[in-house]
Structure formats: C-alpha cells, structure tokens
Scaffold this active site. Structure first.
Site, PDB file in Angstrom:
ATOM      1  N   TYR A 175       5.014  -4.172  15.247  1.00  0.00           N
ATOM      2  CA  TYR A 175       5.215  -3.406  14.021  1.00  0.00           C
ATOM      3  C   TYR A 175       4.066  -2.501  13.622  1.00  0.00           C
ATOM      4  CZ  TYR A 175       5.570  -2.847   8.901  1.00  0.00           C
ATOM      5  OH  TYR A 175       5.590  -2.340   7.634  1.00  0.00           O
ATOM      6  N   CYS A 234      -6.465  -2.441   8.493  1.00  0.00           N
ATOM      7  CA  CYS A 234      -7.208  -1.217   8.193  1.00  0.00           C
ATOM      8  C   CYS A 234      -7.298  -0.390   9.469  1.00  0.00           C
ATOM      9  CB  CYS A 234      -8.624  -1.528   7.717  1.00  0.00           C
ATOM     10  SG  CYS A 234      -8.682  -2.506   6.195  1.00  0.00           S
ATOM     11  N   CYS A 273      -3.287  -9.930  17.880  1.00  0.00           N
ATOM     12  CA  CYS A 273      -2.164 -10.090  16.943  1.00  0.00           C
ATOM     13  C   CYS A 273      -0.912  -9.461  17.548  1.00  0.00           C
ATOM     14  CB  CYS A 273      -2.504  -9.401  15.629  1.00  0.00           C
ATOM     15  SG  CYS A 273      -1.113  -9.303  14.487  1.00  0.00           S
ATOM     16  N   CYS A 313       1.571 -16.823  12.974  1.00  0.00           N
ATOM     17  CA  CYS A 313       2.476 -16.776  11.822  1.00  0.00           C
ATOM     18  C   CYS A 313       3.902 -17.134  12.224  1.00  0.00           C
ATOM     19  CB  CYS A 313       2.414 -15.429  11.120  1.00  0.00           C
ATOM     20  SG  CYS A 313       2.721 -14.040  12.189  1.00  0.00           S
ATOM     21  N   GLY A 329      -3.678   1.900   6.674  1.00  0.00           N
ATOM     22  CA  GLY A 329      -4.199   1.624   5.346  1.00  0.00           C
ATOM     23  C   GLY A 329      -4.159   2.863   4.485  1.00  0.00           C
ATOM     24  N   ASP A 380      12.305  -4.543  12.257  1.00  0.00           N
ATOM     25  CA  ASP A 380      11.288  -5.229  13.051  1.00  0.00           C
ATOM     26  C   ASP A 380      10.735  -6.477  12.400  1.00  0.00           C
ATOM     27  OD1 ASP A 380       9.796  -4.063  11.060  1.00  0.00           O
ATOM     28  OD2 ASP A 380       9.054  -2.459  12.347  1.00  0.00           O
ATOM     29  N   CYS A 393      -2.003 -13.852  19.645  1.00  0.00           N
ATOM     30  CA  CYS A 393      -1.845 -14.743  18.489  1.00  0.00           C
ATOM     31  C   CYS A 393      -0.382 -14.664  18.056  1.00  0.00           C
ATOM     32  CB  CYS A 393      -2.748 -14.295  17.349  1.00  0.00           C
ATOM     33  SG  CYS A 393      -2.495 -15.249  15.838  1.00  0.00           S
ATOM     34  N   ASN A 415     -11.951  -3.822  10.242  1.00  0.00           N
ATOM     35  CA  ASN A 415     -10.520  -4.126  10.289  1.00  0.00           C
ATOM     36  C   ASN A 415     -10.395  -5.614  10.597  1.00  0.00           C
ATOM     37  OD1 ASN A 415      -7.784  -3.272  12.571  1.00  0.00           O
ATOM     38  ND2 ASN A 415      -7.731  -4.171  10.555  1.00  0.00           N
ATOM     39  N   CYS A 439      -0.728 -15.481   7.347  1.00  0.00           N
ATOM     40  CA  CYS A 439      -1.759 -14.991   8.271  1.00  0.00           C
ATOM     41  C   CYS A 439      -3.094 -14.976   7.548  1.00  0.00           C
ATOM     42  CB  CYS A 439      -1.416 -13.578   8.729  1.00  0.00           C
ATOM     43  SG  CYS A 439      -2.757 -12.817   9.675  1.00  0.00           S
TER      44      CYS A 439
END
Ligand code: SF4
Length: 469
Positions: free
Chosen positions: A271, A2, A265, A465, A35, A375, A462, A109, A411
């Site tokens: 991306y 978001c 992240c 994923c 978003g 990407d 992080c 978010n 994720c």
C-alpha cells in the site's frame, strides 16, 4: 510514515549553479504520499547548517522563493505524517541541534519504541527537548555524544536504540544514511551524474560517459521514485544495520553498526510506497497486480464487473480482472485534490474525507454485480462508506475483495494503527465486518498469497500487524 531525502551535489557543480536545497525539495516532492503534515529542508555549505521547515504540503512549504537563501552543496529533506508527537511546528523535521560536540540535522522515517530508556541518560531530561518526538530525542543524544565525529557517535548511540528508523543525517561535511537492523522502512542510494545539465539529445538525464565515483553526486531517498525525479541512477538499498556516508568528491563509505535481521514492512509493498517505486527488486505496480491475481484465485465470485477503489486499489483490481476474466471498469471517480483517506490525521477528517473524495459513476454500477478491490481495511469506516455509495448508485451486489490479510494487531514501527480498538479486524470476525460494511461478501488475501505475489521468502518481511509475530 514519512519521506526522507538527502543529496550531495557532484563536485563539478558549483554552488549557485545548482542548489542542493532545490534538488532535495524536488526529490521530496516525489515522496509527498509518505507524509502531508509538514515539510522541511536542511542544508550545509561546508561550514554551517541552515534549516527551513513548516506545517503544510511540500510545494507550499519549500516554495522556490525561499530556497535561494538556503545555499550549500549538501542537503536533507523530510515530509511528515505524525506517528509520535502532535502536528505542531516544533515537531516538523528535519530536527536541528547544535550540541557541545557537533551540529546535526536529522530526517527520520519510522518510530522508536524505547524512548523511555533513551531519555534516562539524556542530561537535562525531557525538559531540554523543544519537541515531543522520538526524533528530537535521538538528535539530542547524537549531538551530545562525546565521540570524535558524527559517524562514531552513530555507531555508539544506535545499538541502544530500538524500533524503526531510516535516517538521513546532515552535519557540516556529510550526508549520512542509516537503516535500523531490521530495515523496517526503505532507504535507497542513487548516483547523480557529474554534470547535471543532461545529455544534448533531449533524452532523460542519467549517467552519460561518466562513471567515476569521485566525480558523481549522491542521493538517498525513501523510495526509488525520489531518485527518478532528480535523474539519479539507482545503485542499491541501504542495508539493514548499515550506515552509508556520503561526502563530496568521494565514493560512498559503508559502516556496519549491527547485524542485519531483515523485516521490511510488507505494507510498503501492499500500500504505502508509490507503484512506480521498486523495493527488494520488485516493481510495486507489478507486485500489487499479482496480489490481485492471487486474490482472484483464492476468492472468486460470479459478478459482472471488477472495479478498484481509486487510486490505490487499481493494480490489484487489474490483476483480479485478468485472472478471473471478468471485465474491469471504473465505477467511482476520485477528486484528485483530496488527500488519501488513511493519511488524514483525525478520524473525523477521515470520515468526511470519503464523500469529499469519491463519487460513484451511476451508469457503470447501476443494476450490476460488482467486485470492488481495495488494498486494506483499517477501521472499516471508509469501506462502509464506499459500499454505501455504490448501493445508492444502484449496484445490484457489492462483493469486497482486499489484497492484503486482515490487520489484527497495532503497528509500533511507524504506522498510525497503534490503537487496537480502532482496528476492525481485531474487534470483529470477517462475517461481522461484512455485515458492518454492508457488503454481499468480503474476503482478504492470505499471507501466503502476498508472498506468492512478491515471490520472496517470508523471513524478509515484517508481517507483525497481520500475525502478531
Ligand atoms: Fe508494517 Fe505491519 Fe510490521 Fe508495522 S507491524 S512494520 S505496518 S508489517
């Protein structure tokens, strides 16, 4: 994922001269890519909060005809891509709650991972919540909390909350920014000049001749691009585990509620965030261009042209072309009025979205051996459709290069890849994916290559994923 935005107007700006709601809407507009399902704004005039939200894009929801009725010097705004709860009006944000202790509005978010534990102590349980989102639950907990004020309530409640949350919180007198102890999602602080009219020489608005904090206004935004559009100067990131309190006519106040264990992240750099934004001091266009250079070093191929999947693959394709010496050319054109494929909420829409969105430039691709740079590959259906488009247009070979590692794991921190069976890399080997998408070759950038490109240590990010940790 978001977008959130918050603003406290400078004290010299009279109500009515400049609306916090209008500025929040403008700031949010630069975060539309985060978003596209709903948008909303909450304002405070110092005594009471008002809220307007609806399903739809920012420009249609926060229409200038509606904004004048939202008067006040403080505002927060939010645009939503759902990660919990469905796309219904009730789940749009900001949330609002008039509790026994305080009135609050929140834009969130991220994604909370222990909502079941948090529901336990909520008096009245889930039945009390008008919406099905984790944000609604957090808002109710904070409105109920028997603490002296909103900041104290945050300090008491947040240590019980697990997961990803970058928040903008509005009460009657303050806009408050919060980032979870890992800082999974970004949040930046900016300063507005004391006069919002801009300099007389026609140059871009900024800080001119005024640097006293008590005459400035303050802005919070998911990305620096949200600061740029309203003429705010970047001050710093809100730190993981930090609360930043913004009040009219006062410098920002920092309250730490947890020790920082940073894990931004990494997908924000690869991306999600806009290429003109800065994260961790890195411009994202440049970071992505360098990922393309690393990709060329790791996975060369003998071809005639390098081309991007428009638009998000363009920086990495430019880097690949520069590093490899293979000419860069556009081989597809994108319908600019279609949304981003990944951000469409259902798989059916996503599949239709590819052909609605992209078409091949036949003269550029016919009889040529192509490197096509994108990407990410999430479900594989988009990439398969793109390879099909290029082959149909006469491409001699299609070699797919991805400027991120394969996504093996779901994720839980706010990105919509939560079902492992939907992740093609969790189900198939690279060779099988190559076969599925119909490419002549397929290669991904390594985690080491991503880190080399951003030139930052691994423990800042992080990568869950990609590596499951
Ligand atoms: Fe980002 Fe992946 Fe971590 Fe989720 S798991 S926060 S998408 S790096």
């Amino acid at each position: 994922m978001c977008g959130v935005f918050g603003v406290v107007l400078p004290p010299g700006v009279a109500s009515g001269e400049q609306s916090a709601a209008a500025m929040a809407s403008l700031g949010l507009f630069a975060l539309q890519h985060r978003g596209q399902e709903s948008a909303g704004v909450a304002v405070s005039d110092g005594e009471q909060l008002m809220l307007y939200k609806d399903l739809g894009m920012i420009a249609s929801v926060l229409d200038e005809r509606r904004l004048p009725s939202l008067r006040g010097d403080l505002a927060i705004a939010h645009c939503r891509y759902s990660t919990t709860g469905s796309t219904v009006w009730e789940n749009a944000q900001p949330t609002f709650r008039l509790g026994p202790r305080r009135a609050l509005a929140i834009g969130h978010n991220g994604n909370l991972v222990n909502t079941r534990d948090l529901l336990g102590p909520l008096s009245g349980g889930r039945a009390r919540l008008p919406a099905s989102t984790d944000t609604e639950l957090l808002t109710a907990l904070l409105a109920d909390e028997p603490a002296r004020d909103t900041v104290d309530a945050l300090v008491r409640v947040l240590p019980r909350v697990r997961g990803a949350y970058s928040l903008v919180v509005l009460d009657e007198r303050r806009v408050i920014g919060v980032r979870d102890p890992h800082g999974f999602r970004p949040l930046v602080l900016g300063r507005l000049p004391a006069s919002l009219g801009g300099p007389d020489d026609g140059s871009a608005p900024g800080l001119w001749g005024v640097d006293e904090d008590d005459r400035s206004g303050w802005v919070l935004a998911s990305e620096t691009t949200g600061l740029d559009i309203v003429g705010a100067e970047f001050i710093r990131d809100v730190e993981p585990g930090e609360i930043v309190v913004l009040e009219r006519g006062q410098p920002p106040r920092s309250v730490r509620f947890a020790t920082a264990t940073p894990a931004l992240c990494v997908f924000e750099l690869i991306y999600f965030a806009r290429p003109d934004s800065y994260l961790e001091g890195r411009n994202l266009y440049e970071a992505r261009r360098r990922m393309g250079e690393e990709l060329a070093l790791e996975h060369p191929a003998d071809t005639d042209l390098v081309m991007p999947v428009p638009d998000t693959g363009a920086p990495a394709a430019a880097g690949y072309a520069e590093q490899s010496g293979i000419p860069y050319r556009e081989g597809m054109t994108r319908n600019r009025y279609a949304g981003r494929t990944f951000i469409q909420p259902s798989n059916g829409m996503r599949q239709r979205g590819v052909t609605v969105k992209l078409s091949a430039l036949r003269e550029q691709v016919r009889d040529r051996r192509l490197i096509v740079v994108d990407d990410s590959i999430v479900r594989g259906t988009t990439t398969k459709a793109i390879v099909g488009l290029l082959r149909k247009a006469g491409a001699a070979e299609v070699h797919v290069r991805i400027s991120a590692p394969p996504i093996f794991h779901p994720c839980f921190y706010g990105i919509d890849t939560q079902i492992e069976t939907e992740l093609i890399a969790a189900q198939k080997s690279v060779a099988e994916i190559q076969d599925f998408i119909g490419a002549d070759s397929l290669s991904y950038l390594s985690i080491g290559g991503v880190l080399e490109a951003v030139d930052l240590p691994r423990d800042r990010f992080c990568f869950a994923c990609f590596d499951g940790n």
